[in-house]
Design an enzyme around this catalytic site. Structure first.
Site, short mmCIF file in Angstrom:
data_model
loop_
_atom_site.label_atom_id
_atom_site.label_comp_id
_atom_site.label_asym_id
_atom_site.label_seq_id
_atom_site.Cartn_x
_atom_site.Cartn_y
_atom_site.Cartn_z
N LYS A 138 37.92 47.53 32.65
CA LYS A 138 39.10 48.36 32.32
C LYS A 138 39.12 48.80 30.87
O LYS A 138 39.55 49.91 30.57
CB LYS A 138 40.39 47.63 32.69
CG LYS A 138 40.61 46.30 32.00
CD LYS A 138 40.44 45.15 32.94
CE LYS A 138 39.93 43.96 32.17
NZ LYS A 138 40.26 42.68 32.75
N GLY A 169 42.95 43.70 39.91
CA GLY A 169 41.97 42.85 40.59
C GLY A 169 41.76 43.13 42.06
O GLY A 169 41.08 44.07 42.43
N ASP A 202 45.43 44.45 27.67
CA ASP A 202 44.76 44.52 28.98
C ASP A 202 45.62 45.31 29.98
O ASP A 202 45.10 46.18 30.70
CB ASP A 202 44.52 43.08 29.48
CG ASP A 202 43.91 43.03 30.86
OD1 ASP A 202 42.68 43.15 30.96
OD2 ASP A 202 44.67 42.89 31.83
N VAL A 251 33.19 37.02 38.09
CA VAL A 251 33.34 37.99 39.19
C VAL A 251 32.02 38.21 39.90
O VAL A 251 31.94 38.18 41.14
CB VAL A 251 33.91 39.32 38.66
CG1 VAL A 251 33.96 40.36 39.77
CG2 VAL A 251 35.30 39.11 38.08
N LYS A 294 45.08 49.16 31.95
CA LYS A 294 45.29 49.44 33.38
C LYS A 294 46.28 50.59 33.57
O LYS A 294 46.13 51.41 34.48
CB LYS A 294 45.74 48.16 34.08
CG LYS A 294 44.62 47.10 34.08
CD LYS A 294 45.11 45.72 34.41
CE LYS A 294 43.97 44.70 34.31
NZ LYS A 294 44.44 43.31 34.35
N PHE A 352 26.34 37.97 35.13
CA PHE A 352 26.52 37.07 36.28
C PHE A 352 27.60 36.03 35.92
O PHE A 352 27.39 34.84 35.96
CB PHE A 352 25.19 36.39 36.65
CG PHE A 352 25.16 35.89 38.07
CD1 PHE A 352 25.02 36.78 39.13
CD2 PHE A 352 25.30 34.54 38.35
CE1 PHE A 352 25.01 36.32 40.44
CE2 PHE A 352 25.29 34.07 39.66
CZ PHE A 352 25.14 34.96 40.70
N ARG A 371 21.71 37.62 29.50
CA ARG A 371 21.43 37.75 28.06
C ARG A 371 20.11 37.13 27.63
O ARG A 371 19.45 37.62 26.74
CB ARG A 371 22.57 37.12 27.25
CG ARG A 371 23.71 38.09 26.97
CD ARG A 371 24.75 37.40 26.14
NE ARG A 371 25.33 36.29 26.91
CZ ARG A 371 26.55 36.29 27.42
NH1 ARG A 371 27.34 37.30 27.19
NH2 ARG A 371 27.00 35.27 28.13
N GLY A 400 40.09 30.73 35.04
CA GLY A 400 39.27 31.94 35.03
C GLY A 400 40.09 33.23 35.07
O GLY A 400 39.56 34.30 35.34
N GLU A 404 37.37 50.34 41.38
CA GLU A 404 38.59 49.82 42.01
C GLU A 404 39.06 48.51 41.38
O GLU A 404 40.26 48.27 41.22
CB GLU A 404 38.33 49.60 43.51
CG GLU A 404 39.48 49.02 44.30
CD GLU A 404 40.69 49.95 44.34
OE1 GLU A 404 40.61 51.00 44.98
OE2 GLU A 404 41.72 49.62 43.71
N1 HSE Z 1 42.52 38.90 32.35
C1 HSE Z 1 42.90 39.80 33.37
C2 HSE Z 1 44.26 39.40 33.92
C3 HSE Z 1 41.87 39.80 34.45
O1 HSE Z 1 44.70 38.29 33.61
O2 HSE Z 1 44.89 40.14 34.64
C4 HSE Z 1 41.97 40.95 35.38
O3 HSE Z 1 41.89 42.17 34.72
#
Ligand code: HSE
Length: 428
Positions: A106, A135, A202, A13, A206, A10, A44, A188, A130
């Site tokens: 991802k 995002g 990251d 997102v 993707k 929680f 947790r 965030g 998706e």
């Molecule tokens: N940390 C990732 C970004 C969040 O900045 O794109 C979305 O995957």
């Protein structure tokens, strides 16, 4: 019909889902013919549960996954914990228990997606994700459904919101790297450990997922070369600007005769290219295909509500299958044998920033090294570096990967030069 979901986690997102369910209640109910209810939420510890309850989140918080797995009324499990474990174990257990799974993870999908997709198929349930790429941009469903009649030849993407936000602030506002990073974390956008954001990992996750949807190939994550914005120096940003480019972290997937090429690298993008205008936390996926030609999909790549909207789209699609009683279709049906491209078949122009001593003849010496590799210059700029040093910046004409490797080696092994940086340069 009421569809009950179990949330795993929680955080940022997940806490956007109640907002959408509340604000969009009548549209979801009318269009999907369903009422979606958050039945249980896995956290947790009870301390965390108590804290969330004291903040006004009145859900049935549980701390054991079995409470969700053994609840027959829960048909969809929504995993928003991130990282590999325990998310992988929980998703596997949920699929085996015959529950549909929605995830935004991802990291997990790029590395273990094939195993989980196979498990979903074996258990005749859907595994949809998706939100895992870009995002809030509905790109995966667009590729798997709206591109059915088209053949994609290249996908270029600004895929990490954090990097893009940081680069934009550093270029336009003159912020330091540290200030830009802490602001991205406060908003965030960045992961709790931002290494994956700033080192291009990251974005590479993707790219691995996009490869499946755009090219039908599940490529091994380790075959995706990735470098991040942490290697960009302030000199590079200023010189790129002078030469008519902006630096972006770009994911690149292209198909050649021999196979697919995939990488994420800081890239000089001409100011006239649509990707150059993608700023702040925005993401964009630029697709080249034989039918549509060039198209670009643009939107927020991170953040609570955009990502939760993509998660909700998956939940609603699965709910529609449940309401209609139709057979489940895989999230992506395009599957071909994976094949990586030969280095000689992949080409681009390149930017080289080379430090030399500020002596006569250095530029012609450097030009000679490039000439020996049959590489010609498109633009050259010479400026001052540290005391007694010059910084020579070169943009080459198109060269292939073999030539790139050879010239890098030649510069690095030459006593006269230090290779400060080397980036790919996109064409107009
Ligand atoms: N940390 C990732 C970004 C969040 O900045 O794109 C979305 O995957």
């Amino acid at each position: 019909m009421v569809v009950k979901i179990g949330l795993l986690g929680f955080g940022t997102v997940a806490s956007g889902i109640p907002y959408l369910l509340k604000e969009n209640y009548s549209k979801i109910a009318t269009l999907a013919g369903i009422d979606i209810e958050i039945s249980k939420v896995l956290v947790r510890s009870m301390d965390e549960a108590n804290r969330l309850v004291s903040q006004g989140n009145n859900y049935d918080f549980v701390t054991a996954i079995d409470d969700i797995l053994s609840d027959d009324e829960i048909t969809i499990v929504v995993e928003l914990m991130g990282r590999i474990e325990p998310a992988k174990t929980y998703i596997s257990q949920a699929l085996k228990a015959g529950k549909h799974v929605v995830s935004a993870n991802k990291d997990l999908i790029a590395i273990h997606g094939q195993e989980l997709i196979a498990l979903a198929q074996e258990n005749n349930v859907m595994f949809a994700y998706e939100a895992a790429v870009a995002g809030g941009i509905p790109i995966l469903r667009t590729l798997s459904e709206s591109f059915t009649a088209d053949k994609i030849t290249r996908i270029l993407g600004v895929l990490n919101g954090t990097s893009n936000y940081m680069l934009t602030k550093m270029v336009e506002e003159g912020w330091t790297y540290e200030k830009a990073l802490s602001s991205a974390q406060a908003l965030g956008y960045a992961e709790s450990d931002p290494t994956n954001d700033v080192e291009g990992i990251d974005a590479a996750y993707k790219v691995a997922i996009l490869s499946q949807f755009g090219f039908g190939m599940a490529i091994d994550f380790d075959s995706i070369e990735h470098r991040g914005i942490n290697i960009i120096k302030s000199n590079d940003v200023a010189i790129a600007k002078e030469l008519g480019y902006v630096i972006k972290l770009v994911g690149d997937l292209q198909e050649t005769h021999s196979g697919i090429w995939a990488e994420v690298v800081p890239t000089l993008v001409p100011v006239s290219h649509p990707l150059a205008a993608v700023n702040d936390v925005m993401n964009a996926v630029f697709v080249e295909s034989i039918g549509i030609g060039q198209s670009m999909y643009y939107g927020p790549g991170a953040g609570q509500k955009p990502t939760a909207t993509s998660v909700m789209a998956d939940i609603i699609q699965i709910s529609r299958y449940l309401v209609d009683g139709k057979a489940i279709k895989p999230f992506n049906a395009y599957v071909r044998p994976s094949q990586m491209a030969k280095a000689e078949e992949v080409s681009s122009a390149y930017y080289f920033a080379v430090e030399a001593s500020d002596q006569p003849g250095q530029l012609s010496h450097l030009a000679q090294l490039f000439e020996e590799q049959a590489i010609s210059f498109d633009q050259v700029l010479q400026g001052k570096a540290d005391q007694g040093k010059a910084l020579i910046t070169v943009i080459t004409h198109t060269i292939n990967r073999k030539q790139l490797a050879d010239i890098m080696l030649a510069i690095e092994s030459s006593e006269a030069f230090i290779l400060e940086n080397c980036f790919k340069v996109l064409g107009e």
